[in-house]
Design an enzyme around this catalytic site. Structure first.
Site, short mmCIF file in Angstrom:
data_model
loop_
_atom_site.label_atom_id
_atom_site.label_comp_id
_atom_site.label_asym_id
_atom_site.label_seq_id
_atom_site.Cartn_x
_atom_site.Cartn_y
_atom_site.Cartn_z
CB CYS A 64 -0.94 -0.01 1.20
SG CYS A 64 -0.08 0.03 2.80
CE LYS A 65 1.10 8.49 1.55
NZ LYS A 65 0.26 9.61 2.02
#
Length: 562
Positions: A525-526
């Protein structure tokens, strides 16, 4: 009988040594020789004077109360004779004297010593290429260099400049000249900037710097181009010519050892004066401190060059005490902690990089953590930390950190951990100060230790951005799972064939994943917190080859899709 102490060098280590000697013995005769006109210069502040963070050059020479450290100050406050514009030209070990010359009047003299401290510092490296002496070429090693570059900034006539060298001084010089409105190009011969970092971390710095200046790596300078004695451009090894009116050379420094070598004092393999833990040289009456020395790396046990202002002061303090009291205090060495500022980024390292750990023969584990320094509601900013530990003992070996968050705090924590020989297990429950204005409830450093602990326990299986890219380039069949939200995905993505399945719906869409549960899946993810949660979930559902992209999208050093 009054002891006669001579200190050669008036920048950092020398004045500290002289002042400590005075405090140890009120009646000693202490003389400080300085070749230049200024004393006790805060040389690490030069880029910030050039960049206009402050305008009064005397602030680089002042005490905390604003008094300029000139010869009058040293005599009135410390009864130290400080001889500026005076070059020591020879050390005579046999009769224990130094010969000196006043560089203004040419007057020569000789002075006796009982104990001598050499603090001659380092000198800037210059490339052996044509045109290096042209007007418009400078380093940023001296007060005179700082004055010259500050004048260029204030006059505002220079439009284009080249900074040669992507190390600490080069990075800080780019910021300083950029703030003067100059169009800049940084040229680095090696494949990366800031070679004390590992490649991926350095690449993140390069990507950020490219938003402010042109960056050229893997290309050196072959010639400085001139007209009528003035610089007009820089020619690179590949034939490219860069028009410019200013070039700042920042390709490192080398110990200034001429005096010591000519006196027969032992010089080490790294090119610095050899000292023991007392800062004593091969001559029992001569000590040395600062950038002219090579010192012990505490982790590897090998000598290194560590030209840092803080270490110079610490070494000078030890030398100054020992010339008076005998060898009572020691300087154990360095773990080579360093930090620099680049616009909104802090960048630094403490301990060993992965490259240095391999060279030293350590068997280590590593992780990358990308996460904020404070909660989002307190405007937390990103930090990317790469942490290394000994795979057998868990002892912390090194940490690299960069980003717009509070990098210095993180490095201070890890430097203390390394110096204290702490392990990952010691750090996972570190009792650090917490309040939202200062940190997350689980500080970024502690979270980094948690990730590494999970990895060492086998709970977390990570994969680096470098390894993912290399596998993809080699044609590996990997399933890349992005578990962010759709809005985040639309804003930016890696563009490497990833599949978007947000974490909140992953359990409902497990049927969309590969049927082969042994297939390599990389979740992210981020910052890969949700990636880690996804990996734990998939393992529970029988997937056996799930990895987490360490640091997530924020640690991806390659080009992204937008």
């Amino acid at each position: 009988m009054r002891k006669k102490i001579i200190v050669i060098g008036g920048s950092a280590a020398g004045p500290k040594a002289a002042a400590k000697a005075r405090r140890m013995d009120e009646f000693a005769e202490v003389t400080l020789f300085q070749k230049g006109a200024d004393l006790s210069m805060a040389s690490c502040g030069y880029p910030y004077f050039v960049g206009g963070f402050f305008d009064d050059r005397n602030k680089l020479l002042c005490t905390p109360t604003g008094v300029v450290r000139d010869p009058n100050f040293y005599w009135d406050a410390k009864e130290i004779v400080a001889k500026v514009n005076t070059e020591v030209t020879r050390i005579n070990k046999q009769d224990k004297t130094v010969e000196f010359t006043d560089v203004v009047t040419g007057e020569k003299g000789t002075q006796e010593y009982d104990k001598l401290i050499i603090a001659t510092g380092a000198k800037a490296n210059l490339p052996p290429v044509k045109g290096v002496g042209l007007k418009g070429i400078s380093t940023l090693q001296s007060m005179q260099d700082a004055d010259y570059l500050r004048k260029i900034r204030d006059e505002g006539k220079v439009k284009k400049a080249v900074v040669v060298g992507g190390g600490l001084i080069g990075i800080e010089t780019v910021e300083a000249l950029h703030l003067a409105g100059i169009e800049l190009t940084m040229v680095e011969l090696l494949p990366q900037l800031l070679t004390f970092l590992d490649w991926k971390m350095a690449k993140l710095v390069e990507n950020y710097l490219k938003t402010k200046a042109n960056v050229i790596t893997k290309n050196g300078v072959s010639e400085f181009l001139g007209k009528d004695g003035k610089l007009v451009g820089v020619k690179l090894q590949n034939g490219t010519e860069l028009p410019c009116e200013l070039a700042v050379i920042a390709i490192g420094v080398k110990p200034n050892i001429d005096l010591a070598r000519d006196a027969g004092i032992k010089i080490g393999e790294m090119g610095g004066i050899v000292v023991d833990k007392y800062m004593q040289t091969s001559d029992e009456d001569i000590y040395a401190a600062g950038d002219c020395c090579e010192i012990n790396n505490i982790i590897t046990g090998k000598n290194v060059l560590a030209p840092y202002g803080d270490l110079a002061n610490l070494e000078g303090r030890v030398a100054g005490e020992n010339v008076i009291a005998g060898n009572k205090v020691t300087f154990p060495g360095t773990i080579q902690t360093g930090v620099c500022k680049l616009f909104d980024y802090g960048i630094g390292i403490t301990g060993l990089s992965e490259t240095k750990a391999k060279e030293a023969g350590f068997d280590f584990v590593k992780v990358v953590n990308a996460s904020p320094d404070k909660p989002g509601f307190m405007d937390g900013k990103l930090l990317v930390t790469k942490l290394l530990a000994d795979s057998k003992t868990g002892k912390i070996l090194g940490a690299q950190c960069l980003g717009p968050g509070d990098v210095s705090k993180q490095l201070a924590i890890w430097a203390t951990a390394i110096k204290g020989k702490l392990t990952v297990e010691d750090m996972v429950n570190a009792d650090l100060p917490y309040a939202p204005p200062f940190s997350l409830a689980i500080d970024h450093s502690v979270a980094s230790a948690h990730i590494l602990q999970n990895k060492m326990k086998g709970v977390f299986t990570g994969i680096s951005c470098m390894d993912v890219k290399e596998k993809l380039d080699a044609g590996a069949d990997m399933y890349l799972l992005d578990v962010r939200g759709a809005d985040e995905y639309e804003e930016t993505r890696l563009g490497i064939g990833e599949t978007l399945i947000p974490l909140g719906v992953l359990r409902k869409r497990l049927n969309e994943l590969p049927k082969d549960k042994e297939k390599e899946i990389v979740a992210f993810c981020k910052i890969s917190l949700r990636g880690y949660e996804a990996a734990v979930m998939l393992k529970a559902h029988g997937y056996t080859n799930v990895k987490v992209l360490e640091g997530g999208i924020m640690a991806w050093p390659f080009e992204k899709e937008k």
